[in-house]
Enzyme design. Structure first.
Site, short mmCIF file in Angstrom:
data_model
loop_
_atom_site.label_atom_id
_atom_site.label_comp_id
_atom_site.label_asym_id
_atom_site.label_seq_id
_atom_site.Cartn_x
_atom_site.Cartn_y
_atom_site.Cartn_z
N LYS A 45 0.85 -1.20 0.00
CA LYS A 45 0.00 0.00 0.00
C LYS A 45 0.89 1.25 0.00
CE LYS A 45 -3.39 2.97 0.73
NZ LYS A 45 -4.26 3.38 -0.39
N SER A 46 0.51 2.24 -0.81
CA SER A 46 1.28 3.48 -0.85
C SER A 46 1.50 4.00 0.56
CB SER A 46 0.54 4.54 -1.67
OG SER A 46 0.46 4.16 -3.03
N GLY A 72 -8.11 7.95 0.91
CA GLY A 72 -7.32 9.02 1.53
C GLY A 72 -6.02 8.56 2.14
N LEU A 73 -5.41 7.54 1.48
CA LEU A 73 -4.07 7.08 1.86
C LEU A 73 -3.98 6.50 3.27
CD1 LEU A 73 -1.36 9.59 0.51
CD2 LEU A 73 -1.22 7.10 0.51
N ASN A 128 4.15 7.05 -6.32
CA ASN A 128 2.76 7.29 -6.72
C ASN A 128 2.55 8.79 -6.93
OD1 ASN A 128 0.00 7.46 -6.97
ND2 ASN A 128 -0.47 6.26 -5.14
N CYS A 131 -2.38 9.94 -6.59
CA CYS A 131 -3.46 9.71 -5.63
C CYS A 131 -4.51 10.80 -5.79
CB CYS A 131 -2.96 9.67 -4.20
SG CYS A 131 -4.36 9.53 -3.06
N SER A 195 -6.61 5.00 -10.50
CA SER A 195 -8.06 5.12 -10.73
C SER A 195 -8.37 6.42 -11.48
CB SER A 195 -8.81 5.04 -9.41
OG SER A 195 -8.31 5.96 -8.50
N GLY A 222 -12.13 -0.64 -12.02
CA GLY A 222 -12.94 -1.74 -12.52
C GLY A 222 -13.25 -1.62 -13.99
N THR A 273 -9.50 -3.58 -8.60
CA THR A 273 -10.88 -3.76 -8.12
C THR A 273 -11.30 -5.23 -8.02
OG1 THR A 273 -11.51 -1.62 -9.04
CG2 THR A 273 -13.29 -3.18 -8.63
O1 RRO Z 1 -5.65 5.80 -0.73
C1 RRO Z 1 -6.32 6.22 -1.69
O2 RRO Z 1 -7.34 6.92 -1.55
C2 RRO Z 1 -5.93 5.96 -3.08
C3 RRO Z 1 -4.65 6.11 -3.57
BR1 RRO Z 1 -3.19 6.52 -2.48
C4 RRO Z 1 -4.40 5.93 -4.95
O3 RRO Z 1 -3.27 6.06 -5.46
N1 RRO Z 1 -5.44 5.63 -5.75
C5 RRO Z 1 -6.70 5.49 -5.27
O4 RRO Z 1 -7.63 5.20 -6.04
N2 RRO Z 1 -6.93 5.64 -3.93
#
Ligand code: RRO
Length: 312
Positions: A45-46, A72-73, A128, A131, A195, A222, A273
């Site tokens: 996960k980022s 939101g990361l 990344n 986001c 996304s 998706g 997804t």
């Molecule tokens: O955590 C997120 O809200 C999120 C991230 Br970091 C991302 O790179 N892409 C996404 O769809 N959600």
């Protein structure tokens, strides 16, 4: 004999499929599930320097053709993921993995990259730049000057293999502009796409948005996004230096979707997804489906058709 093996930036992978960052990869339990699956690699996960709770819930909803998220990361922090990856290197040295980082400032990204540089991490790093869900923080990938500023600062010291996760682009001029910048740097790979940012899904019955953060706006994933993902993989493959590999992400539900990503130029394909819906056992089904498709077409390896999409 059909093989799903692939090579990316000189690293070899037994299977060309893996998770997309953010999907079932936030905890060590989830990550172990990916490692024990048929996926050829995993990405964490980022990470941000410190743990984050992320946005208020509900922040993800699935619908028939995909999902919307504004997580939101949320993540356990940089050290948690680096420690996991370092342990993996010792316990499963045959598998190369990816670490995703997503600072909310350039300084945070540089500080995490310095720690990666100084660590024993021998995998690939994914920066990344896309986001869509941190309020007040626009996607860096849509600000071409910022991308240049980030990459210049990063490659001033970072010597390990690094790639960037990009947002989708929608105009051919934007593909020209972003690749002109990316081609100036010794990138190992680009990953396309994140996304589709700031979509809106609503429930007409209750006349309400589906997720709470940002008034209901969130990243779309998706089946909805497969044509956009394929277009981005293809357009990047046509413009990037051949030394920069492409990871294709977006809209993968079955083996044919993976086949199409590779046809457009992907060396590795990530599942987001649909992995969220089915769990890591999905890689069994996808591997069987892709193997059958390749065998029926007479392809032994993905190199036989990678990037070979025909035009009319
Ligand atoms: O955590 C997120 O809200 C999120 C991230 Br970091 C991302 O790179 N892409 C996404 O769809 N959600």
């Amino acid at each position: 004999m059909t093989t799903l093996k692939t090579t990316l930036a000189g690293y070899k992978f037994d299977n060309c499929m893996m998770n997309a960052a953010g999907i079932r990869c936030a905890t060590v339990t989830d990550l172990a599930g990916l490692r024990d699956s048929r996926a050829g690699s995993l990405v964490t996960k980022s990470a941000t320097p410190q743990p984050r709770d992320g946005n208020p819930e509900p922040r993800m909803r699935g619908l028939q053709y995909g999902c919307i998220n504004s997580m939101g990361l949320p993540n356990h922090g940089f050290d948690y993921y680096l420690n996991f990856l370092l342990e993996e290197q010792k316990s499963h040295p045959q598998q190369t993995n990816f670490m995703s980082i997503a600072g909310t400032t350039l300084e945070d990204d540089l500080s995490m990259l310095k720690q990666i540089q100084e660590s024993a991490f021998a995998g690939l790093t994914e920066l990344n730049l896309s986001c869509p869900n941190v309020p007040g923080k626009p996607q860096v990938g849509y600000d071409f000057d910022a991308v240049e500023r980030y990459l210049t600062a990063v490659f001033a010291f970072f010597k390990k293999p690094l790639g960037v996760k990009l947002p989708p682009y929608f105009d051919l001029m934007h593909f020209d502009q972003i690749t002109a910048i990316l081609n100036q740097y010794p990138l190992a790979f680009v990953n396309s796409i994140n996304s589709v940012g700031n979509g809106l899904m609503i429930d007409p019955e209750s006349e309400t948005v589906l997720i709470k953060p940002k008034g209901g706006f969130g990243g779309i994933g998706g089946a909805y996004i497969k044509p956009t993902a394929l277009a981005n993989v293809r357009a990047l493959a046509q413009r990037l230096n051949p030394g920069i590999a492409i990871i294709g992400t977006g809209g993968v539900q079955n083996g044919m979707d993976i086949f199409e990503h590779i046809l457009c130029g992907a060396s590795m394909v990530q599942v987001g997804t649909q992995l969220g819906f089915e769990g890591p056992k999905i890689f069994n089904r996808l591997s069987q489906e892709l193997t059958r498709i390749m065998a029926a077409k007479g392809y032994d390896s993905i190199a036989d058709f990678r990037g070979k999409l025909k035009t009319l």
